[in-house]
Design a protein around this motif. Structure first.
Motif, PDB file in Angstrom:
ATOM      1  N   MET A 120      39.174  29.448  44.617  1.00 36.30           N
ATOM      2  CA  MET A 120      39.309  30.793  45.173  1.00 36.30           C
ATOM      3  C   MET A 120      38.685  30.825  46.566  1.00 36.30           C
ATOM      4  SD  MET A 120      40.306  33.911  44.790  1.00 36.30           S
ATOM      5  CE  MET A 120      40.083  35.272  45.920  1.00 36.30           C
ATOM      6  N   VAL A 121      39.446  31.237  47.572  1.00 37.51           N
ATOM      7  CA  VAL A 121      38.992  31.231  48.950  1.00 37.51           C
ATOM      8  C   VAL A 121      38.467  32.608  49.339  1.00 37.51           C
ATOM      9  CG1 VAL A 121      39.681  30.878  51.355  1.00 37.51           C
ATOM     10  CG2 VAL A 121      40.668  29.451  49.555  1.00 37.51           C
ATOM     11  N   VAL A 122      37.341  32.630  50.008  1.00 36.03           N
ATOM     12  CA  VAL A 122      36.815  33.881  50.536  1.00 36.03           C
ATOM     13  C   VAL A 122      37.685  34.313  51.702  1.00 36.03           C
ATOM     14  CG1 VAL A 122      34.845  34.997  51.642  1.00 36.03           C
ATOM     15  CG2 VAL A 122      34.466  33.289  49.869  1.00 36.03           C
ATOM     16  N   THR A 123      38.102  35.563  51.722  1.00 32.87           N
ATOM     17  CA  THR A 123      39.010  36.037  52.762  1.00 32.87           C
ATOM     18  C   THR A 123      38.406  37.179  53.558  1.00 32.87           C
ATOM     19  OG1 THR A 123      40.065  37.640  51.308  1.00 32.87           O
ATOM     20  CG2 THR A 123      41.002  35.440  51.352  1.00 32.87           C
ATOM     21  N   ILE A 124      38.804  37.246  54.812  1.00 34.83           N
ATOM     22  CA  ILE A 124      38.515  38.395  55.655  1.00 34.83           C
ATOM     23  C   ILE A 124      39.861  38.897  56.118  1.00 34.83           C
ATOM     24  CG2 ILE A 124      37.376  39.243  57.730  1.00 34.83           C
ATOM     25  CD1 ILE A 124      35.372  37.024  57.495  1.00 34.83           C
ATOM     26  N   ALA A 161      43.685  38.456  37.594  1.00 29.86           N
ATOM     27  CA  ALA A 161      44.609  39.028  36.609  1.00 29.86           C
ATOM     28  C   ALA A 161      45.716  38.037  36.266  1.00 29.86           C
ATOM     29  CB  ALA A 161      45.202  40.328  37.148  1.00 29.86           C
ATOM     30  N   GLU A 162      46.259  37.366  37.285  1.00 31.24           N
ATOM     31  CA  GLU A 162      47.311  36.380  37.058  1.00 31.24           C
ATOM     32  C   GLU A 162      46.788  35.173  36.292  1.00 31.24           C
ATOM     33  OE1 GLU A 162      48.675  35.514  40.968  1.00 31.24           O
ATOM     34  OE2 GLU A 162      49.788  37.401  41.200  1.00 31.24           O
ATOM     35  N   THR A 163      45.586  34.722  36.653  1.00 38.27           N
ATOM     36  CA  THR A 163      44.989  33.550  35.991  1.00 38.27           C
ATOM     37  C   THR A 163      44.681  33.840  34.535  1.00 38.27           C
ATOM     38  OG1 THR A 163      44.006  32.830  38.083  1.00 38.27           O
ATOM     39  CG2 THR A 163      43.090  31.886  36.069  1.00 38.27           C
ATOM     40  N   ASP A 164      44.155  35.032  34.259  1.00 40.27           N
ATOM     41  CA  ASP A 164      43.799  35.389  32.892  1.00 40.27           C
ATOM     42  C   ASP A 164      45.032  35.442  31.985  1.00 40.27           C
ATOM     43  OD1 ASP A 164      41.676  36.190  31.038  1.00 40.27           O
ATOM     44  OD2 ASP A 164      42.745  38.100  30.958  1.00 40.27           O
ATOM     45  N   PRO A 175      43.981  31.262  31.240  1.00 43.65           N
ATOM     46  CA  PRO A 175      42.669  31.919  31.091  1.00 43.65           C
ATOM     47  C   PRO A 175      41.484  30.961  31.194  1.00 43.65           C
ATOM     48  CG  PRO A 175      43.877  31.871  29.003  1.00 43.65           C
ATOM     49  CD  PRO A 175      44.850  31.479  30.064  1.00 43.65           C
ATOM     50  N   GLY A 176      41.699  29.706  30.882  1.00 46.47           N
ATOM     51  CA  GLY A 176      40.607  28.746  30.943  1.00 46.47           C
ATOM     52  C   GLY A 176      40.094  28.494  32.347  1.00 46.47           C
ATOM     53  N   LYS A 177      40.909  28.799  33.345  1.00 40.82           N
ATOM     54  CA  LYS A 177      40.517  28.565  34.735  1.00 40.82           C
ATOM     55  C   LYS A 177      39.788  29.755  35.368  1.00 40.82           C
ATOM     56  CE  LYS A 177      44.140  25.207  35.856  1.00 40.82           C
ATOM     57  NZ  LYS A 177      45.236  24.857  36.789  1.00 40.82           N
ATOM     58  N   LEU A 178      39.735  30.885  34.669  1.00 42.65           N
ATOM     59  CA  LEU A 178      39.124  32.078  35.242  1.00 42.65           C
ATOM     60  C   LEU A 178      37.642  31.866  35.510  1.00 42.65           C
ATOM     61  CD1 LEU A 178      39.458  34.993  36.118  1.00 42.65           C
ATOM     62  CD2 LEU A 178      39.085  35.707  33.746  1.00 42.65           C
ATOM     63  N   GLN A 179      36.966  31.178  34.598  1.00 42.12           N
ATOM     64  CA  GLN A 179      35.541  30.900  34.783  1.00 42.12           C
ATOM     65  C   GLN A 179      35.296  30.140  36.075  1.00 42.12           C
ATOM     66  OE1 GLN A 179      32.844  27.575  32.912  1.00 42.12           O
ATOM     67  NE2 GLN A 179      33.188  29.157  31.368  1.00 42.12           N
ATOM     68  N   GLY A 180      36.113  29.125  36.321  1.00 41.71           N
ATOM     69  CA  GLY A 180      35.921  28.273  37.492  1.00 41.71           C
ATOM     70  C   GLY A 180      36.104  29.009  38.808  1.00 41.71           C
ATOM     71  N   ILE A 181      37.177  29.813  38.921  1.00 43.68           N
ATOM     72  CA  ILE A 181      37.417  30.499  40.197  1.00 43.68           C
ATOM     73  C   ILE A 181      36.384  31.596  40.445  1.00 43.68           C
ATOM     74  CG2 ILE A 181      39.887  29.995  40.100  1.00 43.68           C
ATOM     75  CD1 ILE A 181      40.371  32.932  39.403  1.00 43.68           C
ATOM     76  N   THR A 182      35.830  32.155  39.366  1.00 44.04           N
ATOM     77  CA  THR A 182      34.808  33.185  39.524  1.00 44.04           C
ATOM     78  C   THR A 182      33.507  32.595  40.049  1.00 44.04           C
ATOM     79  OG1 THR A 182      35.771  34.452  37.688  1.00 44.04           O
ATOM     80  CG2 THR A 182      33.534  35.021  38.356  1.00 44.04           C
ATOM     81  N   VAL A 183      33.066  31.503  39.449  1.00 45.80           N
ATOM     82  CA  VAL A 183      31.834  30.842  39.901  1.00 45.80           C
ATOM     83  C   VAL A 183      32.002  30.306  41.318  1.00 45.80           C
ATOM     84  CG1 VAL A 183      30.260  28.921  39.471  1.00 45.80           C
ATOM     85  CG2 VAL A 183      31.122  30.271  37.551  1.00 45.80           C
ATOM     86  N   GLN A 184      33.177  29.769  41.600  1.00 40.65           N
ATOM     87  CA  GLN A 184      33.440  29.238  42.940  1.00 40.65           C
ATOM     88  C   GLN A 184      33.338  30.337  44.000  1.00 40.65           C
ATOM     89  OE1 GLN A 184      37.539  28.182  44.068  1.00 40.65           O
ATOM     90  NE2 GLN A 184      36.761  26.170  44.700  1.00 40.65           N
ATOM     91  N   LEU A 185      33.935  31.490  43.732  1.00 39.62           N
ATOM     92  CA  LEU A 185      33.862  32.603  44.678  1.00 39.62           C
ATOM     93  C   LEU A 185      32.427  33.080  44.839  1.00 39.62           C
ATOM     94  CD1 LEU A 185      35.148  34.777  46.464  1.00 39.62           C
ATOM     95  CD2 LEU A 185      35.514  36.145  44.394  1.00 39.62           C
ATOM     96  N   PHE A 186      31.725  33.192  43.735  1.00 35.59           N
ATOM     97  CA  PHE A 186      30.323  33.630  43.752  1.00 35.59           C
ATOM     98  C   PHE A 186      29.492  32.737  44.674  1.00 35.59           C
ATOM     99  CE2 PHE A 186      25.996  33.483  42.035  1.00 35.59           C
ATOM    100  CZ  PHE A 186      25.677  34.823  41.936  1.00 35.59           C
ATOM    101  N   ASN A 187      29.644  31.428  44.541  1.00 33.56           N
ATOM    102  CA  ASN A 187      28.877  30.481  45.352  1.00 33.56           C
ATOM    103  C   ASN A 187      29.243  30.567  46.834  1.00 33.56           C
ATOM    104  OD1 ASN A 187      27.350  29.375  43.240  1.00 33.56           O
ATOM    105  ND2 ASN A 187      28.994  27.958  42.692  1.00 33.56           N
ATOM    106  N   ARG A 188      30.528  30.710  47.121  1.00 33.54           N
ATOM    107  CA  ARG A 188      30.951  30.744  48.525  1.00 33.54           C
ATOM    108  C   ARG A 188      30.504  32.018  49.227  1.00 33.54           C
ATOM    109  NH1 ARG A 188      37.077  28.092  48.571  1.00 33.54           N
ATOM    110  NH2 ARG A 188      36.399  26.000  47.915  1.00 33.54           N
ATOM    111  N   MET A 232      29.956  36.810  29.964  1.00 29.27           N
ATOM    112  CA  MET A 232      31.255  37.250  29.473  1.00 29.27           C
ATOM    113  C   MET A 232      32.291  36.129  29.588  1.00 29.27           C
ATOM    114  SD  MET A 232      33.641  40.384  30.861  1.00 29.27           S
ATOM    115  CE  MET A 232      32.165  41.272  31.338  1.00 29.27           C
ATOM    116  N   LEU A 233      32.144  35.308  30.643  1.00 29.95           N
ATOM    117  CA  LEU A 233      33.082  34.204  30.880  1.00 29.95           C
ATOM    118  C   LEU A 233      32.622  32.901  30.239  1.00 29.95           C
ATOM    119  CD1 LEU A 233      33.886  34.873  34.647  1.00 29.95           C
ATOM    120  CD2 LEU A 233      35.332  35.401  32.672  1.00 29.95           C
ATOM    121  N   ASN A 234      31.497  32.958  29.503  1.00 34.25           N
ATOM    122  CA  ASN A 234      30.958  31.770  28.814  1.00 34.25           C
ATOM    123  C   ASN A 234      30.557  30.656  29.776  1.00 34.25           C
ATOM    124  OD1 ASN A 234      31.355  32.866  26.153  1.00 34.25           O
ATOM    125  ND2 ASN A 234      33.531  32.385  26.359  1.00 34.25           N
TER     126      ASN A 234
END
Length: 439
Positions: A1-5, A271-274, A278-291, A404-406
């Motif tokens: 997941m890329v951070v966007t402006i 929403a699309e990933t879930d 759904p297994g990839k939702l955890q990864g893109i969330t943590v990735q965005l959080f870190n970035r 929630m995302l385990n």
């Protein structure tokens, strides 16, 4: 997941460019009264849409979406009428209760502002559904440019009368709505209001968790940010509220510039990933959080450590106090930026009831913290107490989302974030004291 402006960032930059000029026209007290005006309006606006705009992106068939849209417009209209009657008959009493009688007849514009703000939210949600992100960006830039020009011109002509701030914001939401109202949407709206057989009852039943749980949850979450405005105006006066709201609005620019545009894209992606993987939702969330940590840390840390100098140089000596308040608020905004986009996980997972419990508990604790701070501290202590609690509150919220995302390494992630933020602020504070020592 890329951070966007997104392109809407241009609108916030335009608003920022006008800030030094506007700050030299309007006094802190005018900003304080304007902040109270906005607090009243935004609270009612949240209620008016029943939070159904957040569900616009979810229906797979247009009939359900059209039904939600029609019911939302009806709700906005009813809320506007009720709020107008309330301010017509109780407006003076409300203003006296908050020591804000200077607003006077402008209080009657609050329902109008509610209506326009709600319509703007409805149209923006529709544009998000059809992925018309470019139009949303254009609406932000165009409306803010017109609004700020009006605010500045009116202020010069009236020697900083508060009406300029209110009229400017009025023009902002009106222009934003008109730009978002594309020809395609106008044609669809005409057809929607002509249709008699839309499944309104079925649509409301399917998405009932939004008015039942998401609405009070989001309202409580918004109230947590507005409690300081009410408290400052009541206990310390409109001038202190003006310093706070001005600092808050400037710190909010990076949040809106980075966080809001990223949140819109992330919601769509999540929403699309879930639904698909759904297994990839955890990864893109943590990735965005870190970035987001690295995107937002530097601007908030600089404003947090050098706020008083920055404000006094660029805005004038009279706004130095607002810079001090910005220093207090910096850590809170840093953690808010990191958490704000991923909060949409509650929507994606349909966990609005869980978020409601969290929002209610956090607001009750915040009210207790601020009540105690009023008894013990001055206005500075009041704001420090708010910022400290709000920062910790968002850390807790991030932990709850990861659970929630385990996510398995929550402790490691949060320790890393706290250490990065604290070390950055510590280095900048050391640099500041080093400069002061040399001077």
């Amino acid at each position: 997941m890329v951070v966007t402006i997104s392109g809407s960032g241009l609108g916030f930059l335009i608003g920022f460019a006008f800030t030094p000029l506007i700050a030299r026209v309007y006094q802190p007290e005018a900003y304080g009264l304007f902040a109270l005006f906005n607090a009243f309006a935004s609270n009612i606006t949240i209620i008016s849409t029943l939070n159904l705009t957040n569900a616009f992106i979810l229906p797979k068939n247009n009939a359900t979406f059209y039904a939600l849209f029609k019911f939302t417009i009806f709700s906005v209209a009813i809320t506007t009428i009720i709020s107008f009657l309330a301010f017509l008959f109780l407006g003076q009493w409300i203003l006296e209760a908050f020591n804000a009688t200077e607003l006077g007849a402008f209080a009657l514009l609050i329902p109008v502002f509610v209506f326009l703000s709600a319509i703007s939210q409805v149209l923006n949600a529709w544009n998000v559904r059809i992925k018309a992100f470019a139009r949303s960006a254009t609406s932000k830039a165009g409306s803010i440019a017109v609004a700020k020009s009006t605010t500045l011109g009116y202020g010069y002509m009236t020697d900083g009368f508060i009406g300029g701030l209110i009229i400017g914001e009025f023009i902002n939401v009106l222009a934003n709505s008109l730009i978002l109202l594309s020809r395609r949407i106008r044609r669809k709206m005409i057809l929607i209001f002509k249709q008699k057989s839309l499944p309104v009852a079925a649509a409301i039943s399917e998405y009932r968790e939004y008015p039942l749980y998401a609405l009070p949850a989001n309202w409580l979450y918004a109230c947590a940010d507005q409690v300081p405005i009410y408290g400052l105006t009541y206990y310390y006066g409109a001038e202190s509220t003006g310093y706070f709201s001005f600092a808050y609005s400037l710190l909010n620019i990076p949040l809106l510039l980075i966080g809001q545009s990223t949140a819109t894209v992330f919601l769509q992606k999540a929403a699309e990933t879930d639904q698909a993987e759904p297994g990839k939702l955890q990864g893109i969330t943590v990735q965005l959080f870190n970035r987001l940590i690295y995107f937002g840390l530097i601007p908030f840390a600089i404003l947090g450590v050098f706020g008083d100098y920055i404000f006094s140089v660029f805005l004038g000596e009279e706004w130095t106090k607002a810079g001090v308040f910005a220093s207090y608020l910096g850590p809170y905004f840093m953690f808010r930026l990191v958490v704000f986009p991923i909060m949409s996980i509650y929507r994606v997972k349909r966990k609005e009831k869980t978020f409601l419990r969290y929002a209610a508990a956090s607001l009750m604790v915040l009210l207790l913290v601020l009540f105690l701070s009023v008894q013990i501290f001055s206005v500075d202590g009041f704001i420090v107490a708010f910022s400290t609690f709000a920062a910790l509150n968002h850390i807790v919220l991030a932990i709850l989302i990861f659970r929630m995302l385990n996510v398995t390494n929550i402790v490691t992630i949060m320790i890393k974030v706290v250490l990065i933020v604290l070390s950055t602020f510590a280095l900048l504070f050391a640099f500041r004291f080093f400069i002061l020592y040399l001077i």
